[in-house]
Structures are given as C-alpha cells and as structure tokens.
Design a protein around this motif. Sequence first.
Motif, PDB file in Angstrom:
ATOM      1  N   SER A 210       0.853  -1.182   0.000  1.00  0.00           N
ATOM      2  CA  SER A 210       0.000   0.000   0.000  1.00  0.00           C
ATOM      3  C   SER A 210       0.888   1.229   0.000  1.00  0.00           C
ATOM      4  CB  SER A 210      -0.911  -0.004   1.230  1.00  0.00           C
ATOM      5  OG  SER A 210      -1.826  -1.086   1.176  1.00  0.00           O
ATOM      6  N   VAL A 211       0.277   2.381  -0.124  1.00  0.00           N
ATOM      7  CA  VAL A 211       1.036   3.631  -0.136  1.00  0.00           C
ATOM      8  C   VAL A 211       0.890   4.316   1.212  1.00  0.00           C
ATOM      9  CG1 VAL A 211       1.370   5.860  -1.251  1.00  0.00           C
ATOM     10  CG2 VAL A 211       0.633   3.891  -2.608  1.00  0.00           C
ATOM     11  N   VAL A 212       2.037   4.589   1.842  1.00  0.00           N
ATOM     12  CA  VAL A 212       2.072   5.310   3.104  1.00  0.00           C
ATOM     13  C   VAL A 212       3.024   6.481   2.924  1.00  0.00           C
ATOM     14  CG1 VAL A 212       2.591   5.229   5.562  1.00  0.00           C
ATOM     15  CG2 VAL A 212       1.631   3.205   4.418  1.00  0.00           C
ATOM     16  N   ASP A 213       2.465   7.711   2.899  1.00  0.00           N
ATOM     17  CA  ASP A 213       3.275   8.917   2.695  1.00  0.00           C
ATOM     18  C   ASP A 213       4.125   8.832   1.440  1.00  0.00           C
ATOM     19  OD1 ASP A 213       2.276  10.015   5.062  1.00  0.00           O
ATOM     20  OD2 ASP A 213       3.872   9.110   6.270  1.00  0.00           O
ATOM     21  N   GLY A 214       3.537   8.334   0.358  1.00  0.00           N
ATOM     22  CA  GLY A 214       4.231   8.281  -0.919  1.00  0.00           C
ATOM     23  C   GLY A 214       5.191   7.125  -1.074  1.00  0.00           C
ATOM     24  N   CYS A 215       5.254   6.236  -0.077  1.00  0.00           N
ATOM     25  CA  CYS A 215       6.176   5.093  -0.107  1.00  0.00           C
ATOM     26  C   CYS A 215       5.409   3.780   0.050  1.00  0.00           C
ATOM     27  CB  CYS A 215       7.208   5.208   1.007  1.00  0.00           C
ATOM     28  SG  CYS A 215       8.317   6.624   0.864  1.00  0.00           S
ATOM     29  N   ILE A 216       6.058   2.694  -0.340  1.00  0.00           N
ATOM     30  CA  ILE A 216       5.467   1.382  -0.109  1.00  0.00           C
ATOM     31  C   ILE A 216       5.433   1.125   1.393  1.00  0.00           C
ATOM     32  CG2 ILE A 216       5.709  -1.096  -0.506  1.00  0.00           C
ATOM     33  CD1 ILE A 216       4.938   0.582  -2.930  1.00  0.00           C
ATOM     34  N   GLY A 217       4.284   0.674   1.877  1.00  0.00           N
ATOM     35  CA  GLY A 217       4.163   0.422   3.310  1.00  0.00           C
ATOM     36  C   GLY A 217       3.074  -0.584   3.600  1.00  0.00           C
ATOM     37  N   HIS A 218       2.809  -0.761   4.875  1.00  0.00           N
ATOM     38  CA  HIS A 218       1.809  -1.712   5.341  1.00  0.00           C
ATOM     39  C   HIS A 218       0.544  -0.966   5.747  1.00  0.00           C
ATOM     40  CE1 HIS A 218      -0.219  -4.390   8.245  1.00  0.00           C
ATOM     41  NE2 HIS A 218       0.296  -5.375   7.531  1.00  0.00           N
ATOM     42  N   SER A 219      -0.592  -1.506   5.372  1.00  0.00           N
ATOM     43  CA  SER A 219      -1.864  -0.929   5.806  1.00  0.00           C
ATOM     44  C   SER A 219      -2.843  -2.064   6.058  1.00  0.00           C
ATOM     45  CB  SER A 219      -2.433   0.023   4.744  1.00  0.00           C
ATOM     46  OG  SER A 219      -2.819  -0.711   3.592  1.00  0.00           O
ATOM     47  N   GLY A 220      -3.943  -1.740   6.715  1.00  0.00           N
ATOM     48  CA  GLY A 220      -4.911  -2.777   7.023  1.00  0.00           C
ATOM     49  C   GLY A 220      -4.545  -3.496   8.308  1.00  0.00           C
ATOM     50  N   ASN A 221      -5.303  -4.525   8.603  1.00  0.00           N
ATOM     51  CA  ASN A 221      -5.133  -5.240   9.867  1.00  0.00           C
ATOM     52  C   ASN A 221      -4.870  -6.709   9.597  1.00  0.00           C
ATOM     53  OD1 ASN A 221      -5.143  -6.219  12.430  1.00  0.00           O
ATOM     54  ND2 ASN A 221      -7.212  -5.547  12.942  1.00  0.00           N
ATOM     55  N   ASP A 222      -3.637  -7.130   9.835  1.00  0.00           N
ATOM     56  CA  ASP A 222      -3.265  -8.535   9.704  1.00  0.00           C
ATOM     57  C   ASP A 222      -3.279  -9.235  11.059  1.00  0.00           C
ATOM     58  OD1 ASP A 222      -2.761  -9.055   6.922  1.00  0.00           O
ATOM     59  OD2 ASP A 222      -1.057  -7.696   7.057  1.00  0.00           O
ATOM     60  N   GLY A 223      -3.837  -8.577  12.077  1.00  0.00           N
ATOM     61  CA  GLY A 223      -3.832  -9.153  13.405  1.00  0.00           C
ATOM     62  C   GLY A 223      -2.441  -9.106  14.013  1.00  0.00           C
ATOM     63  N   ASP A 224      -2.220  -9.888  15.055  1.00  0.00           N
ATOM     64  CA  ASP A 224      -0.899  -9.955  15.657  1.00  0.00           C
ATOM     65  C   ASP A 224       0.057 -10.626  14.679  1.00  0.00           C
ATOM     66  OD1 ASP A 224      -1.236  -8.770  18.262  1.00  0.00           O
ATOM     67  OD2 ASP A 224      -2.508 -10.478  18.751  1.00  0.00           O
ATOM     68  N   CYS A 225       1.165  -9.952  14.382  1.00  0.00           N
ATOM     69  CA  CYS A 225       2.059 -10.468  13.353  1.00  0.00           C
ATOM     70  C   CYS A 225       3.411  -9.765  13.409  1.00  0.00           C
ATOM     71  CB  CYS A 225       1.449 -10.272  11.962  1.00  0.00           C
ATOM     72  SG  CYS A 225       1.254  -8.513  11.497  1.00  0.00           S
ATOM     73  N   VAL A 226       4.348 -10.271  12.621  1.00  0.00           N
ATOM     74  CA  VAL A 226       5.565  -9.555  12.257  1.00  0.00           C
ATOM     75  C   VAL A 226       5.654  -9.615  10.742  1.00  0.00           C
ATOM     76  CG1 VAL A 226       6.803  -9.992  14.423  1.00  0.00           C
ATOM     77  CG2 VAL A 226       7.001 -11.632  12.547  1.00  0.00           C
ATOM     78  N   PHE A 227       6.257  -8.612  10.138  1.00  0.00           N
ATOM     79  CA  PHE A 227       6.304  -8.564   8.674  1.00  0.00           C
ATOM     80  C   PHE A 227       7.522  -7.767   8.221  1.00  0.00           C
ATOM     81  CE2 PHE A 227       3.813  -4.973  10.170  1.00  0.00           C
ATOM     82  CZ  PHE A 227       4.335  -3.901   9.452  1.00  0.00           C
ATOM     83  N   GLY A 228       7.816  -7.850   6.923  1.00  0.00           N
ATOM     84  CA  GLY A 228       8.943  -7.082   6.412  1.00  0.00           C
ATOM     85  C   GLY A 228       9.152  -7.288   4.923  1.00  0.00           C
ATOM     86  N   TRP A 229      10.015  -6.448   4.356  1.00  0.00           N
ATOM     87  CA  TRP A 229      10.328  -6.479   2.931  1.00  0.00           C
ATOM     88  C   TRP A 229      11.811  -6.770   2.726  1.00  0.00           C
ATOM     89  CZ3 TRP A 229       7.469  -2.887   5.507  1.00  0.00           C
ATOM     90  CH2 TRP A 229       6.138  -2.682   5.107  1.00  0.00           C
ATOM     91  N   VAL A 230      12.149  -7.408   1.605  1.00  0.00           N
ATOM     92  CA  VAL A 230      13.537  -7.686   1.253  1.00  0.00           C
ATOM     93  C   VAL A 230      13.747  -7.347  -0.221  1.00  0.00           C
ATOM     94  CG1 VAL A 230      15.328  -9.457   1.003  1.00  0.00           C
ATOM     95  CG2 VAL A 230      13.785  -9.516   2.981  1.00  0.00           C
ATOM     96  N   HIS A 231      14.840  -6.664  -0.510  1.00  0.00           N
ATOM     97  CA  HIS A 231      15.245  -6.352  -1.885  1.00  0.00           C
ATOM     98  C   HIS A 231      16.299  -7.358  -2.310  1.00  0.00           C
ATOM     99  CE1 HIS A 231      17.565  -3.326  -4.671  1.00  0.00           C
ATOM    100  NE2 HIS A 231      16.868  -4.199  -5.379  1.00  0.00           N
ATOM    101  N   SER A 232      16.134  -7.982  -3.478  1.00  0.00           N
ATOM    102  CA  SER A 232      17.137  -8.940  -3.950  1.00  0.00           C
ATOM    103  C   SER A 232      17.401  -8.752  -5.440  1.00  0.00           C
ATOM    104  CB  SER A 232      16.710 -10.382  -3.658  1.00  0.00           C
ATOM    105  OG  SER A 232      15.458 -10.682  -4.250  1.00  0.00           O
ATOM    106  N   ARG A 233      18.568  -9.256  -5.863  1.00  0.00           N
ATOM    107  CA  ARG A 233      19.012  -9.073  -7.252  1.00  0.00           C
ATOM    108  C   ARG A 233      19.908 -10.236  -7.642  1.00  0.00           C
ATOM    109  NH1 ARG A 233      22.014  -3.791  -7.482  1.00  0.00           N
ATOM    110  NH2 ARG A 233      19.882  -2.963  -7.691  1.00  0.00           N
ATOM    111  N   LYS A 234      19.790 -10.679  -8.878  1.00  0.00           N
ATOM    112  CA  LYS A 234      20.691 -11.693  -9.422  1.00  0.00           C
ATOM    113  C   LYS A 234      21.789 -10.952 -10.184  1.00  0.00           C
ATOM    114  CE  LYS A 234      21.356 -16.150  -9.860  1.00  0.00           C
ATOM    115  NZ  LYS A 234      20.573 -17.288  -9.464  1.00  0.00           N
ATOM    116  N   GLU A 235      23.040 -11.169  -9.771  1.00  0.00           N
ATOM    117  CA  GLU A 235      24.149 -10.432 -10.364  1.00  0.00           C
ATOM    118  C   GLU A 235      25.363 -11.344 -10.489  1.00  0.00           C
ATOM    119  OE1 GLU A 235      25.044  -5.946  -9.667  1.00  0.00           O
ATOM    120  OE2 GLU A 235      26.176  -7.059  -8.144  1.00  0.00           O
ATOM    121  N   ASN A 236      25.839 -11.512 -11.715  1.00  0.00           N
ATOM    122  CA  ASN A 236      26.993 -12.380 -11.985  1.00  0.00           C
ATOM    123  C   ASN A 236      26.795 -13.783 -11.422  1.00  0.00           C
ATOM    124  OD1 ASN A 236      28.396 -10.199 -13.215  1.00  0.00           O
ATOM    125  ND2 ASN A 236      29.119  -9.506 -11.205  1.00  0.00           N
TER     126      ASN A 236
END
Length: 302
Positions: A210-236
């Motif tokens: 979702s959009v939070v202050d112009g950035c990708i973020g979390h919105s809504g209610n997933d209940g009790d949880c932990v969450f996060g994002w990871v950036h990855s790339r295939k290189e050489n």
Amino acid sequence: MAHLTGLIRKMNGSVGDFTFKQVKGQTVVSEKMTHITNPRTEAQMRQRCKWTNIGAMFHGIRPHLESGFENKTGMQTDYNKFMQCNLQKTPVYLTKQQVAGGACVAAPYQITQGTLAPIVITGEGRNAATNIFIADLTLGANTTVGQFAQAVIANNPDYRNGDQISYFLVKQKEDETTGIPYCQFKANKVILDVESTAKLWDIVPKNGFSVVDGCIGHSGNDGDCVFGWVHSRKENGKTRVSSQSLINANSKLADYQGDVAFNVAALSYGEVKEVFLSPNGAVSSTVSGGGAGAGSDGGDSL
C-alpha cells in the motif's frame, strides 16, 4: 586411568566403554564418561530457553530463506547464520511443554544479510513504511506490475529492472484447546518488470503493498504479526540481498519475554540451580539454609 604394557600397548581409539591413547610411548586407558550432567544455573537456562523459538521461526520461514545470507563461511548453513544473527535479540522464552507442542512466537528476527542497501523502515507496528518512494503513483486493483516497476525504478536509484521485492508475513495464532502459540508463514514476491501487464495485487498482498506517505508500506489489519520487505538481485550468477529484520506488530510477544516468562519456562525444565559462590550480577546478597540455634551461625552447615 591406567598405563598398559604388553600386546595392547600400541592401541589408539575407543573400544566399548574405554578410550586408548598414546602418551610418551605408553598406552593410557580411561573409561568413557557415560553420565552427562545437566546443570541448571540461571545463565545456562536462559541460553537453553531462548534457542527454541529462534529455531521454530527459522524452520517456519526456511523455504523462503535460501540465498538469504550472502556471507556464510565454510560449512556454515542458513540455520547457523540465522541463529548467529538472532541470539543477541531480546529472548523469547517457551516452556518445555510448549516446545513439545510445536510452539512458535512471531518475533522481529533478522531474516537476511547481504550487500544491497537495506530497506529503511519508518513508523511502528501496522503503520510501518519503507523508503521505497513511488511519487504520485496510486496503487489500486488495476495497477500493473509494469506501472509499479516504473515508479520504483524512476524514484529509487538502488533498484533496477529485474530486481525483486519480497514481502514476508508471520501471523501469530494460538491453539484454542491447548493455548499453545503457533505461527502462519507467508511470503510473496514481485519482479520489477516495466513491461509486465499483470495486476500487482494479484501477485502480492494489498496490506504489504500500500502507499504510506508516498512510499510502499503496510496498511490494514493482519492481526498480531511480524512482517517485512527484502530487496534482492541476481548479479553475476549470485543472489544479492538487503539486510533486513521483521517489524513487530505482535501484541502477544511481550507475554513470552522478560523475567516472569523466563521463570515459568525455566521451571518447566526443572528448578534453576543457584550457584552460591558464582557472582550473578546481583548487588544484594542473601543467606540461605540453616536456622539460628545451637551450633549454627545462620548460614549453611558445612
């Protein structure tokens, strides 16, 4: 321990309950230790109790963590690295009975370690946002992956076409019958492909994109949880990742942390043994055992 001569004077190794070794030209035999002590000092119990939840979290999220640790050394496994990264986190204490029942408490552990720039998180709990800026793009049911990718790449110099953004969600649950906590693990990914016409929210969850202050973020209610994002790339031919920890939005976590939780967990394994002569960091001292009376000074009898 005994020194041997005769036909078996050159033996090395183990036979049955005995171990043979050469010392200054003589064969020394000793009996193997068959009884392993199980000391229960507070420090040892704290160490024992905090391992279990880290291991449970790893095994739940393991299918999505391959290549998540770039700098493993020698024979080090993802499990070894996961443990190493998280043993210094605030401990989560589970009882012996909870562990036997497959317990797991969702905690904000580190899940990747690599050379890409970390995704910076602002805010707390369910309202956390990344620093992945997408300017004036409004995400909706008809937003395509291509539109999303163009916005990410145009506004964030660390991202390229073909990169991946993954979203991890660990929901806290509790068995209604036993009360044992357990977790549900989910992971979704989107490849940044500026030509893709696929719908973004058909691939990744709305709450994590979702959009939070112009950035990708979390919105809504997933209940009790932990969450996060990871950036990855295939290189050489190698996978590069950002170093990331999960964000805490689990109100149940505090129930399994701190001295009260530790004492309950420790007692389930057997009462903690206090070593009177070992400094334990306590400022005040106590006198234990023995009662005042004839032949007693109020301390333990020797």
